[in-house]
Structures are given as C-alpha cells and as structure tokens.
Design a protein around this motif. Structure first.
Motif, short mmCIF file in Angstrom:
data_model
loop_
_atom_site.label_atom_id
_atom_site.label_comp_id
_atom_site.label_asym_id
_atom_site.label_seq_id
_atom_site.Cartn_x
_atom_site.Cartn_y
_atom_site.Cartn_z
N GLY A 91 0.83 -1.21 0.00
CA GLY A 91 0.00 0.00 0.00
C GLY A 91 0.85 1.25 0.00
O GLY A 91 2.08 1.19 -0.12
N ARG B 147 -0.87 6.59 3.11
CA ARG B 147 -2.08 6.78 3.92
C ARG B 147 -2.35 5.53 4.77
O ARG B 147 -2.58 5.61 5.97
N LYS B 148 -2.23 4.37 4.13
CA LYS B 148 -2.48 3.12 4.85
C LYS B 148 -1.30 2.80 5.78
O LYS B 148 -1.49 2.43 6.93
N THR C 38 -8.60 3.14 -8.41
CA THR C 38 -8.48 2.58 -7.06
C THR C 38 -8.40 1.06 -7.19
O THR C 38 -9.19 0.32 -6.63
N GLU D 7 -2.66 6.53 -2.33
CA GLU D 7 -2.43 6.68 -0.88
C GLU D 7 -1.18 7.52 -0.62
O GLU D 7 -1.15 8.32 0.31
N LEU E 196 -11.61 4.47 -1.02
CA LEU E 196 -10.48 5.39 -0.85
C LEU E 196 -10.76 6.70 -1.59
O LEU E 196 -10.62 7.80 -1.04
#
Ligand SMILES: O=P(O)(O)O[C@H]1[C@H](O)[C@@H](O)[C@H](O)[C@H](O)[C@@H]1OP(=O)(O)O
Length: 930
Positions: free
Chosen positions: A379, A382-383, A674, A683, A768
């Motif tokens: 990922g 953000r994750k 996404t 992300e 997301l």
C-alpha cells in the motif's frame, strides 16, 4: 539533402545543437525581431484547389512543415497540421509556431509538403525518417500531393503578411493547387485587416474574418523575464478555431519543463541531511542511559547514520545532473531520481478571441507523487502511516507511546531551543554593549528584544510533554526504574491550559514516578523568567537614576519589578555608576539558567524521539524516507506552480491581497484508479499533497542573478523564499514586502477513469476515492469561508461580488452533490473542482501515474471546455479542436519526449472504458513501450 525528423531523431528537442547555432552566428543571418518571451514566428495554412490523384476520391489532407537551415542546408521536419477530411480547399486549424529561442532567421527556408492521407491510423506515428520527395511506403498510407517553399523573410515582408504559393509535384513540374501562408501575431490585429476564407469542410462551414478589437497584449502585461529562470525547453503550438459567431479565435499552447524539478529536491535533501545529522548528534549527547536503552540507542544510531549516508549519496547523484529539468515517465522507479517529480510541466493555454479580453490558463501536469522504487505491495503512505500508528499504540511494551502530534511537538520545541538560545545570547550581549555605552535608548531597545525572545523561550516549555519526557528520561537513566505501569496523567496546569495548546491525549502513555521530584524542573524553568525580571528591574532603575542625576530632580518613584530578591543584586545609590558592571552578573545568571533549561529539555525531548525510533526500526525510517520522497515530488510541483502564478498575477492587486490575507488554494486533479498498484500511488499522493500544508512562502528582493528559490526549515515546517527583482518587489503590498508568510491550501479530488477503475467499481473498492473526495471537499469549503470572510466585497472588479458569490456557492453545492452521488467515473467532479479553483484564483494541477496519457486527455479536454464556455468556441468545432490538440498539440510532444514515440499508450480495451471525451483521435494511440 539530409533529412532530420524534428523531435524524433533529436528526441523531442526543438533546437539545433549549440554547435550548429554557433555556426549560424558566424555567418551573420538576419534575426527576426523578437518580443521577449514571445514566439518569433507564427503562421497558419490553407490550401486551395487541390488536385486529387484519382478524380473520384475526396482528399484528406495534411501539411508537413519542415525547416531548411541556411548553414548546413539540412531539412528538419518540424511539425504537421491536423488532417482535414473530404475537401480540396482545406483550411487548417493547427498553425505553426517557432519559440523565442529557435534558431530561425529571415534566410531560413520553410518547406510545406501536402499529403493525401488514406489511413488516419498511420499518419501521426512518425517514428522513422522518410525521404521527403519519395512517395511514402505503402504502410504509411499517405501519398505525396505537392510541395512549396518560402524564405521566412519573404513572408515577413510580404504585402498583408500573406503568401500564396503554388504547390508542385516532386519533379517541380505540374501545379496541383495553392497553399496560403498567413502570418499570425497573437493579440495584435491591424485596423481594418479583414480576410475572408470559406471552407467547405464536411458540415463545418465557416468564414475566417480577422477584425480589430484593440486587444491587450498579454505578454506585455505579464512582464515575466524571471519566469525564464525556472522554465526550460518550451514547446509551442498554435491553433485558430471559429467562435459561435463565425469569427476566429487564436490559441497558443505552450508546454515547458522546469529546473525546479531537480532544484527543489536537492534543496530538500540537503535540509533532511542537516536535520538528521543534528538529531543524531543530540542522540549521542543524551548522556548515560541504562544498558537496555543504551543498546537501543546504539542500534538507532547505526540505522540513522546509514540513512544519512543514503540521503548524501542520492544528493551526490542528483548534483551530477546539473541543468536537468525533466524526469521521464520511464525513469519513474529509478532509485537515484526518486525525489524528483515525474514529467513535470507547465501546460499553458493563451487565448486571443474577438471582443473578449485575452486570457491565460495554466495547469501544472505531473506524475502523481509516489514512491515507485519502494513499490506498492503493502500500500501507500495513507495506509502505512495509519497501520504504523495503530500498531505502536496497541502494543504492550516497555516504550512510552507518544502520539504523532507529540513527537512533532518534541521536534518543534527542540527546533525552537536551537534557534532561540543563540538569539537570546546575542541580544544579551547587545544589552551589555548598550550598557557600556551608557545609552538609555539603546539599552531600552536591546532590553525589548531580549525580553521578547526570552518570553518566547520560556513559553516554548509550557507544555506537559516536557515534564513527562523528563520523567521518562529519568527512568531510563542508570538506576532509574519505572515502578508503575504507564498511565496517562493530566496535571492541573494541563487541564487549565487545554484551550490554548493541544495536550497529550488519552492514548499517550506517560509514566508516573513516585521518587521523581517533578518540582525541580519547574524551579529550573521559572529561574529563566525570574532572571529576566531582575534584568528588567535593574535596567529600569539604572535609567531612572540616570535621569534623576542629570535632572537634579527627584524623578518618579521606581517601578516595581517582579524580581526575585535571591537573584537580584542589591542596588546601591551611586552617582554615575557603571551600567555594564551592574548588568553583567545578571546577564551571566540569565545565560546559566537558560543553559540549565536547554540541557534538560533537549535531552528529554531527544529521548522522546529515541523512543519513537527504537520502537519500530527500520520501518519508522523507511516510512520517513517514503514520506520524504513523496513530499519532495509534491513540493517541486508546488513551488513551480506558485512561482508561475505569482509572476502571471503580479499586476493584479486583488490577487496580491488574497495572497497575504487568505493564501492560495492549490487544487490537484487525480486520475488514478483505485485498483492494484494505483491504490498505493493514490495513498502516497493523498499524504504528499496534504503534507504541503506544512509549506509557507516568503517573497524577498533578489540581490543577485541567482533567483532560484531557497528552502529553509525542517520536516514539520518549511519556508520557501521566492526572489523577485527590485522593480517587481517594490510594487508588492507592504505586508508581503515585510516578509509575511504566505500560505497554501492543498486539496485533491480523484476520479479513476480507465479500465482498472471499471474493475474497481465492479469487483473492488472505491472507498479510498470517496473518502479522499469527501475530506477534501470539506477543505475547499473551509477555504471558501475564509476567502469570503477576508476578501473585500469588490475583490474582483470585473464580476459583481454578488454574482460571483452565487456562482461559487452553486458550484460548491453541485460538487458536494456529485461527491455524495457516488456515480461511476463521475468526471463532473473534476470539472467542478477545477472551475472552483480557477474562480478562486488558485493553482491547478493534473496528475495520473506518469502525467503522459490520461493527463494529456484531461488537460486538452479542460482547454477545449474553457474555449467553449468562456470564449464561445463554435460548438460544432469542439471535437475537432480537441482532436487537433491531442493529435498535433503539446501533449503528443510530451508523449514523444517521455517514450520516444508519438503514441498515447492506450489499447482499444482501455479506450472503451474511458468516458467518451477522454478518448484520443484515431491514429494517435496504440501499443507503446512505456
Ligand atoms: O500517463 P498515464 O496515463 O499514467 O500512462 C499509463 C497509461 O494510461 C496506460 O494505458 C498504460 O498502460 C501505461 O501504464 C501508462 O503508464 P506509464 O507510467 O507506464 O507511462
């Protein structure tokens, strides 16, 4: 004669090599009169009475424009028009433009070759050099009709600046029609200059009418010599499109690289190295720790030293690229170029339309800021950041958990200490100098400065974090044992100051220790304030007594300083006492007290950082690296966008006021899907853009020719110093000249449009994208409220405030509804967000993975939509204008410079998944080696 393919054999370069250009200078050719920053020569083309080789077939024509350089007589293919179908009198909407630094002279010959295109899918894919006079091989599927040539000087000196040339067959014999070449001067139409050309292009009849409308010259207004300092290698294209009332508008499209692509990453990496070296030093100076903590520190230091070495290596590599201004999409995962933004360009559209003001529209196009070398298997930021914090918070451990806000605060306080301590020492010394000169005025002003800085210093420690960190460090010293399990603690002071400062939250696990004397720190800290008060009281008394002595009068009663009697010297009445002698011991005391505070606070806060690092090596450092990389790419784009916006809007007082009272909105349009790897990219991008909030700008006066922006600060806060030449600087509002920090409000809206997004919508997850759009909508709304509150009602003199306010409100509501609607591939979101940004005078960005294919579709669509909505582009010409821009415009050149082939990397399947307006014209896409 040697034939070169401009932009193919020379890999997208529009210029002769320096050696060639110098050769030309030796022979002394006649230069074309130049307007600074403007193209040197621009013309448009039309053919008449073309003779078709086979009489029953309608012609589909295209003109190839080539340049014969006067020195070496080589022929360089320069550009092409679009294909005009089904007419013997084609009128081409795509013109020809030579940028200001192209080596072209009055003696340069231009060759125009007209072809009949049988299969459009082959025409624009020019990857090999073709002999000019020979019929192209069958697979190229176009046949030579005729050619003509002229010298640039002939066109410039021609009557009415128009040449009508006979097109002849390759043997120079038969005339197969005529070609008209009309010189174009953007924004400059002579009085009464009219020209009627009628075209019978299938269903697209229109009359070409040039009329004088006393236009304003944008370039004069812009006054942009300094923009050249950041922009490089411009590619220019020219078009004319009909308006709904059958007049012509002219459009110049320009795309330029920026040296900021490399300059900003280099500046930033240098700052990271400085910041990390300083932290490593502080870790070393932490003093004795228990064996457990000492081992952890050793481990942390060895990792941190390795990281610094890595940053240094990257900087060394980047520094080798002197003068580079472009990182191609194919280098996106190169380790040494990771900090450099992908394919960063200014995409500019300049419009000159009858009866309307000339207008400029800028978009910065850049690959989504993302860590391609590290990859997206786990990922993006953000994750990863979220997971990292959750794990840290939930682990039962011997470490203390400090929230990201608190570790950021620890870094803030450390940075304040490092800045303020030397400043206070300097002001204290200046006070002593004033004392030795016995100058009451200078003594007062030195004291004022000393007091201000010392108060800031004292204030910096007014936080529960320092106390808790001191306790934590106490327990980590040899012999210090944590007897109680970590538990959050909120002191009385913390409760009372909760409104002023963000306090430690519940999840912050701060230890409590019964043997520890918490009061001690309070005493040490308070001593700084007390010793300052003693100095103030002493200065007051000295000045008062001095006045008394000189007046011979009694003077007013002395002011009551809050001096601590234990620290204050007893003041004896003495005529003409030595001020220096009186103040010196008090200054020494202040410095000693400060030194004590600094040493304790520095160590305790460094210990906070040690715990953060020790807990999660090496993930913590890898996350920092990833965030630095993504931020660097985002920052380079932002600085480029800011400088361009500043230079184009310097003449606008409303803009300048907005800049210092509100700040600028910076809107990013994301086209990532996404699905699969692009989730991770999105992300990364979301965090990189959000991190731009930490950046402020400051405008200063340039004192030398070096006008490149300078970066200062550290990971929590950066200031970009943008330099302006004296004349421009002088015209700025006082607040900006005084160095007020100028803020930016970054927002991101993403709508995936490709086949991957179809999969995400059918079988995957689009949450997301939905949450990013919703969160960022709230940010736009916040900005809008501040804007409406702070800008005066007449901020835009051209539009009534009421009208504008209503429009914006309506657009925001519409955007909100579209975000809530959760419609598939809802590209309306992008159009609304971009329109809101333009109306709010913001900076626009468009990004996909590599800013090459989807971005090109989107910016060309945006350009044509603006022409339709703001400049009355004839509705029947919307698609043709779009196709012209995509087929022959700057963006196909962008593809060429990235992958060395003029082909958007889309296959049929991908195209079918695109919303219709995002599909390029036939012959411009296909399998490409990206
Ligand atoms: O500029 P992009 O749209 O990110 O380029 C994509 C293209 O959209 C896609 O069709 C193609 O398969 C490639 O993945 C392109 O990305 P590159 O980064 O490889 O140029």
């Amino acid at each position: 004669m040697e034939i070169k393919e401009e932009g193919t054999s020379e890999e997208g370069q529009h210029f002769l090599s320096a050696a060639q250009a110098n050769d030309s200078e030796d022979i002394q050719f006649t230069s074309i009169q130049k307007i600074p920053n403007e193209p040197q020569l621009e013309f448009i083309l039309a053919c008449k009475d073309l003779v078709a080789p086979v009489s029953d077939r309608k012609l589909n024509t295209v003109v190839q424009i080539s340049v014969i350089h006067p020195v070496e007589q080589t022929l360089t293919r320069y550009s092409s028009t679009e294909i005009v179908e089904g007419t013997k009198d084609p009128l081409f909407l795509t013109g020809v433009t030579f940028p200001s630094d192209y080596p072209i002279y009055e003696e340069t010959r231009i060759k125009l070759t007209v072809y009949d295109v049988k299969d459009k899918s082959h025409n624009t894919i020019r990857t090999s050099v073709l002999p000019e006079h020979k019929d192209p091989p069958p697979e190229v599927a176009r046949s030579f009709l005729g050619c003509a040539s002229f010298k640039v000087g002939e066109l410039l000196k021609s009557k009415e600046q128009l040449l009508s040339l006979s097109l002849r067959t390759s043997d120079g014999g038969k005339v197969v029609g005529t070609i008209e070449v009309s010189l174009v001067k953007m924004g400059e139409i002579e009085d009464g200059d009219t020209d009627h050309i009628t075209t019978d292009v299938q269903g697209q009849k229109c009359a070409l009418v040039y009329e004088s409308t006393a236009p304003e010259n944008l370039s004069g207004k812009e006054n942009l010599p300094f923009m050249n300092a950041v922009l490089r290698n411009p590619v220019c294209k020219l078009y004319r499109f009909p308006t709904s009332d059958n007049k012509w508008m002219r459009i110049r499209e320009q795309m330029s690289e920026s040296i900021l692509s490399f300059h900003i990453p280099k500046e930033l990496i240098s700052l990271h190295i400085k910041e990390d070296l300083c932290r490593n030093q502080e870790l070393k100076e932490l003093g004795d720790l228990s064996p457990h903590w000492d081992n952890l520190r050793k481990n942390v230091l060895s990792h941190c030293d390795q990281m610094v070495t890595m940053y240094q290596d990257i900087l060394t590599e980047l520094s080798k690229d002197t003068g580079s201004s472009f990182k191609s999409s194919s280098s996106k995962a190169e380790k040494t170029l990771e900090f450099v933004p992908i394919n960063l360009h200014l995409q500019r559209m300049q419009v000159h339309s009858p009866h309307l003001k000339d207008a400029l529209y800028d978009v910065i196009t850049v690959g989504a800021p993302a860590a391609h070398f590290q990859g997206f298997k786990n990922g993006g930021l953000r994750k990863l950041l979220h997971r990292f914090e959750t794990e840290r918070r939930n682990t039962g451990y011997q470490f203390i958990y400090y929230s990201p806000e608190n570790t950021a605060k620890a870094k803030d306080v450390l940075s304040s200490i490092n800045q303020l301590q030397p400043l206070i020492a300097t002001h204290a010394d200046l006070l002593l100098t004033s004392a030795s000169q016995r100058s009451p005025d200078s003594l007062k002003s030195s004291l004022k400065l000393l007091s201000e800085k010392t108060e800031l210093f004292v204030h910096a420690f007014k936080d529960q974090l320092v106390r808790s960190a001191l306790l934590a460090l106490y327990t980590a010293r040899p012999g210090g044992i944590l007897k109680k399990p970590p538990s959050p603690k909120v002191s009385t002071e913390e409760k009372s100051t909760q409104h002023d400062t963000p306090q430690l939250r519940r999840q912050d696990s701060i230890p409590h220790h019964s043997d520890y004397d918490e009061e001690e720190w309070d005493r040490v800290w308070a001593n700084v304030g007390k010793s300052l008060n003693s100095i103030i009281a002493k200065v007051d008394k000295l000045i008062e007594r001095d006045g008394h002595n000189e007046d011979g009068a009694g003077g007013s009663s002395s002011k009551d300083g809050e001096a601590d009697p234990t620290l204050e010297d007893s003041i004896t009445s003495h005529p003409r006492e030595d001020w220096y002698e009186q103040l010196h011991p008090l200054i020494l005391t202040l410095k000693e007290c400060m030194g004590e505070v600094v040493s304790r606070a520095k160590q305790s806060l460094t210990f906070v950082l040690l715990q953060e690092l020790a807990y999660s090596l090496p993930q913590c450092l890898m996350l920092t690296l990833r965030r630095d990389i993504v931020f660097s790419q985002a920052l380079a784009g932002l600085v480029c966008g800011f400088i361009i916006k500043l230079h184009t809007s310097l003449h606008d007082p409303g803009f300048l006021q907005q800049l210092h009272t509100v700040g600028l909105i910076v809107q990013y349009e994301g086209l990532l899907s996404t699905y699969s790897d692009e989730i991770g990219m999105l992300e990364d991008m979301a965090v990189g853009i959000s991190d731009l909030k930490k950046v402020a700008f400051k405008i200063t006066e340039a004192t030398s020719n070096d006008v490149l922006p300078v970066l200062t600060g550290r990971r929590e806060h950066y200031v970009v110093e943008v330099k302006l030449p004296a004349t421009l600087f002088e015209s700025l509002p006082l607040q900006i000249k005084e160095g007020q920090l100028l803020h930016v409000y970054p927002v991101l809206f993403n709508v995936g449009i490709n086949e991957q997004q179809t999969l995400a919508e059918r079988f995957g997850d689009v949450s997301l994208q939905e949450s990013i759009n919703q969160e960022n909508f709230e940010l736009v709304q916040e900005y809008y409220s501040i804007f409406m509150e702070k800008m005066p009602p007449d901020w835009d003199l051209n539009i009534s405030h009421f009208q504008e306010q209503n429009d914006l409100k309506g657009l925001l509501d519409n955007l909100h509804q579209n975000i809530q609607a959760k419609k598939r591939k809802n590209v309306e979101i992008m159009w609304l967000a971009a329109t809101i940004c333009r109306k709010l005078n913001g900076i626009r960005f468009t990004c996909c993975k590599s800013a090459k294919d989807r971005t090109s579709m989107s910016v060309t669509l945006e350009q044509c939509s603006i022409l339709r909505d703001e400049h009355q582009l004839h509705k029947d010409f919307f698609i043709r204008a779009l196709d012209c821009m995509r087929r022959e415009g700057c963006r196909i050149e962008n593809v060429l410079k990235n992958i060395k082939c003029r082909r958007y990397a889309f296959n049929m399947l991908q195209l079918m998944a695109f919303p219709k307006c995002y599909r390029p014209p036939e012959g411009t896409y296909g399998k490409a080696d990206t």
